[in-house]
Design a protein around this motif. Structure first.
Motif, short mmCIF file in Angstrom:
data_model
loop_
_atom_site.label_atom_id
_atom_site.label_comp_id
_atom_site.label_asym_id
_atom_site.label_seq_id
_atom_site.Cartn_x
_atom_site.Cartn_y
_atom_site.Cartn_z
N ARG A 146 0.83 -1.20 0.00
CA ARG A 146 0.00 0.00 0.00
C ARG A 146 0.87 1.26 0.00
O ARG A 146 0.56 2.24 -0.70
N ASP A 193 0.75 3.91 -3.00
CA ASP A 193 0.37 5.30 -2.73
C ASP A 193 1.46 6.26 -3.19
O ASP A 193 1.17 7.35 -3.70
N GLU A 245 -5.75 -5.66 -2.71
CA GLU A 245 -4.87 -4.54 -3.07
C GLU A 245 -4.94 -4.26 -4.57
O GLU A 245 -4.84 -3.10 -5.00
N ARG A 275 -7.84 -2.11 -5.04
CA ARG A 275 -7.55 -0.74 -4.59
C ARG A 275 -6.66 -0.03 -5.61
O ARG A 275 -6.84 1.17 -5.88
#
Length: 304
Positions: free
Chosen positions: A33, A37, A67, A70
């Motif tokens: 993550r 990001d 993930e 996402r």
């Protein structure tokens, strides 16, 4: 980027950061993550110059699926994965939910070699990177093709780094093995490797291959052979920036290759990458106001 006539870079993490060795689920997810990001922060800082591909905690397939979702929700075009996941090959059934989700979401998959097989016996001359990486990539392609993965997920698109490694030069041997020892090789797929490079429908029409490779082979003769084996519609510009083994001036070998037509060059410089990523070049470049028409858009597979 401007100095190298590069209009759009596709950003991905350094493969060592895959960290598939991490056996703590929460830490593996947090790292993925964090990296995703960070990539998207750069993309959003200049969305007409950057595209993102994110890593996944592949050693935990359920979390990798989450993930992946996402990644696509925050604006990535797909993911970058390794050639294997610790003891799991890309043919491992445990990884199939990830490929299923990628197909469902239209996420592109970029496969980069890492943790090269045989490295313990390649101590000299930088051989893990010079010899091990091409072999490692061929290993991954072989697992994808021999496992029938592309038949299970006929809409996924997979790109292998560095011209597919040694695969284009080994595919004849792989095909022969499939034919002469079906008891050992043709156990999970009904088709030999060459079938997946050029497929035809029931009516005889050609079906575009799901396999792509990048152009980073460092030799025009090798590039010519890759184009013959993989097809000019499935080879896209790779740079391996900023590493020493990358092309110092991304796209220069394609640009200066006198035997290639302008149409073939444009396919490799941007059109094939746009198709692989599911993007429209017009969303990134104003073609009506280009200062030059000789080199339009370069979409470069680069490390972030």
């Amino acid at each position: 980027m401007d100095a190298y006539s590069t209009d759009v870079q596709v950003l991905s993490t350094v493969p060592v950061m895959f960290s598939y060795w991490c056996n703590h689920k929460d830490d593996a997810v947090k790292l993925s993550r964090y990296l995703n990001d960070d990539i998207m922060e750069t993309v959003k800082s200049n969305p007409k110059r950057f595209v993102g591909l994110g890593p996944l905690p592949m050693q935990f397939p359920d979390e990798a699926v989450l993930e992946l979702r996402r990644c696509m929700e925050i604006g990535m075009r797909g993911v970058q994965i390794g050639t294997h996941v610790e003891s799991m090959e890309l043919s491992d059934p445990a990884l199939q939910p990830i490929f299923a989700e990628a197909e469902k979401l239209g996420a592109s998959i970029f496969v980069h070699p890492w943790d090269m097989m045989g490295s313990d016996n390649l101590k000299q001359y930088w051989l893990p990177w010079l010899v091990g990486m091409p072999a490692e990539t061929c290993r991954a392609v072989s697992h994808v093709l021999f496992s029938g993965l592309l038949d299970k997920f006929p809409k996924i698109k997979v790109c292998f780094a560095h011209g597919g490694g040694s695969f284009p030069y080994t595919v004849g041997r792989l095909e022969h093995g499939f034919t002469c020892r079906p008891d050992l090789v043709a156990v999970d797929s009904a088709h030999g490797p060459k079938h997946y490079l050029t497929k035809y429908g029931p009516d005889g029409t050609c079906i575009p291959s799901q396999i792509y490779v990048d152009s980073l082979v460092h030799d025009r003769r090798a590039l010519d052979f890759v184009l013959q084996v993989i097809g000019e519609d499935r080879v896209l510009l790779g740079s391996d920036y900023p590493f020493p083994l990358g092309e110092w001036h991304p796209g220069e070998m394609i640009d200066t290759h006198l035997a290639l037509s302008r149409e073939t060059k444009e396919k490799m410089l941007f059109k094939n990458a746009c198709e692989f990523l599911g993007i429209d070049a017009k969303d990134y470049i104003d073609f009506d106001n280009l200062e030059t028409t000789e080199r339009t858009l370069s979409t470069v597979m680069q490390q972030h």
